[in-house]
Design a protein around this motif. Structure first.
Motif, mmCIF file in Angstrom:
data_model
loop_
_atom_site.group_PDB
_atom_site.id
_atom_site.type_symbol
_atom_site.label_atom_id
_atom_site.label_comp_id
_atom_site.label_asym_id
_atom_site.label_seq_id
_atom_site.Cartn_x
_atom_site.Cartn_y
_atom_site.Cartn_z
ATOM 1 N N GLY A 93 0.844 -1.273 -0.099
ATOM 2 C CA GLY A 93 -0.014 -0.151 -0.005
ATOM 3 C C GLY A 93 0.820 1.247 -0.142
ATOM 4 N N ALA A 94 2.226 1.195 0.273
ATOM 5 C CA ALA A 94 2.974 2.434 0.125
ATOM 6 C C ALA A 94 2.855 3.326 -1.080
ATOM 7 N N GLU A 95 2.717 2.570 -2.315
ATOM 8 C CA GLU A 95 2.542 3.449 -3.361
ATOM 9 C C GLU A 95 1.051 3.751 -3.738
ATOM 10 N N GLU A 96 0.183 3.245 -3.088
ATOM 11 C CA GLU A 96 -1.301 3.529 -3.261
ATOM 12 C C GLU A 96 -2.032 4.921 -2.555
ATOM 13 N N GLY A 97 -2.725 5.410 -3.031
ATOM 14 C CA GLY A 97 -3.523 6.543 -2.605
ATOM 15 C C GLY A 97 -2.730 7.727 -2.587
ATOM 16 N N THR A 98 -2.910 8.672 -1.378
ATOM 17 C CA THR A 98 -2.133 9.849 -1.344
ATOM 18 C C THR A 98 -1.488 9.748 -0.074
ATOM 19 N N THR A 99 -0.365 10.851 0.121
ATOM 20 C CA THR A 99 0.219 10.826 1.492
ATOM 21 C C THR A 99 0.751 12.097 1.640
ATOM 22 N N ARG A 101 0.730 15.749 4.027
ATOM 23 C CA ARG A 101 -0.376 16.985 4.199
ATOM 24 C C ARG A 101 -0.532 17.516 2.727
ATOM 25 N N MET A 102 0.445 17.311 1.896
ATOM 26 C CA MET A 102 0.412 17.627 0.441
ATOM 27 C C MET A 102 -0.682 16.935 -0.307
ATOM 28 N N ARG A 103 -1.247 15.826 0.017
ATOM 29 C CA ARG A 103 -2.311 14.942 -0.564
ATOM 30 C C ARG A 103 -1.790 14.714 -2.044
ATOM 31 N N LEU A 104 -0.533 14.558 -2.149
ATOM 32 C CA LEU A 104 -0.010 13.998 -3.524
ATOM 33 C C LEU A 104 -0.286 12.526 -3.825
ATOM 34 N N PRO A 105 -0.379 11.967 -4.995
ATOM 35 C CA PRO A 105 -0.230 10.570 -5.066
ATOM 36 C C PRO A 105 1.132 10.096 -4.567
ATOM 37 N N ALA A 106 0.905 8.937 -3.846
ATOM 38 C CA ALA A 106 2.025 8.422 -3.069
ATOM 39 C C ALA A 106 3.220 7.982 -3.992
ATOM 40 N N ARG A 107 3.137 7.693 -5.385
ATOM 41 C CA ARG A 107 4.188 7.421 -6.255
ATOM 42 C C ARG A 107 5.182 8.775 -6.630
ATOM 43 N N THR A 108 4.194 10.027 -6.607
ATOM 44 C CA THR A 108 4.897 11.133 -6.647
ATOM 45 C C THR A 108 5.735 11.427 -5.603
ATOM 46 N N VAL A 109 5.038 11.297 -4.195
ATOM 47 C CA VAL A 109 5.817 11.468 -3.228
ATOM 48 C C VAL A 109 7.222 10.519 -3.202
ATOM 49 N N GLY A 110 7.107 9.524 -3.473
ATOM 50 C CA GLY A 110 8.252 8.379 -3.695
ATOM 51 C C GLY A 110 9.210 8.950 -4.720
#
Length: 190
Positions: A93-99, A101-110
């Motif tokens: 689930g680490a690459e799924e959803g948003t993450t 406070r920025m509420r960005l897609p998890a893959r973008t944050v990765g």
């Protein structure tokens, strides 16, 4: 498409030797990031690695205060923290959803942390007279990802204005220039 965790492992494999190769006498030296000397950039990179591990688990982070990480066996701790970072991004689930406070897609944050780990490893290598060549799969991921993030990153003052580069430069030099760095930067007096 490779998982972020696999790309982070590959990026860490290139970053850890650079950190290991930093002599304590170089900690006050300038880096291509004008606002950071070597020590401050190491502290920043530790903060990034630790906070983005929390973001992988969908937790909230505080980038306000940068702790002093260059104490004790900080080189071994960096190796451990980058391994924990890759493990966190490998969790289901680490690459799924948003993450975050920025509420960005998890893959973008990765991709943000992947870019930071790679570009700052180059910064540290360049500042301390070491060689650095990014992993090809990492470069293939961060090139398009950082280009897509660039307008938002500039607005947030995370990237500088693009540095002009001549036609025909390599893909990593284009990534560095995109973030506002001079790919030809050398330490003053070098």
């Amino acid at each position: 498409m490779k998982k972020i965790s696999e790309l982070l492992e590959a990026a860490a494999d290139r970053a850890v030797p650079v950190v290991d190769g930093i002599d304590d006498t170089a900690l006050g030296d300038p880096t291509p990031c004008a606002e950071y000397d070597v020590r401050a950039l190491i502290n920043h990179l530790f903060q990034v690695v630790v906070n983005f591990r929390v973001l992988a688990a969908k937790g909230d982070t505080d980038f306000g205060e940068v702790p002093e990480a260059v104490t004790g066996d900080w080189r071994a701790r960096f190796r451990e923290e980058t391994a924990k970072l890759a493990t966190a991004w490998a969790a289901p689930g680490a690459e799924e959803g948003t993450t975050g406070r920025m509420r960005l897609p998890a893959r973008t944050v990765g991709n943000m942390v992947l870019g930071d780990l790679t570009v700052h490893a180059w910064d540290l290598a360049r500042a301390t007279g070491q060689e650095f060549v990014p992993d090809a799969s990492v470069l293939g991921e961060i090139g398009p990802a950082l280009a897509a993030m660039a307008p938002m990153a500039r607005e947030a003052k995370v990237f500088g204005e693009p540095h002009p580069v001549p036609e025909g430069v390599g893909p990593f030099e284009r990534v560095l220039a995109l973030t506002g760095r001079d790919p030809g930067w050398t330490p003053p007096g070098a």
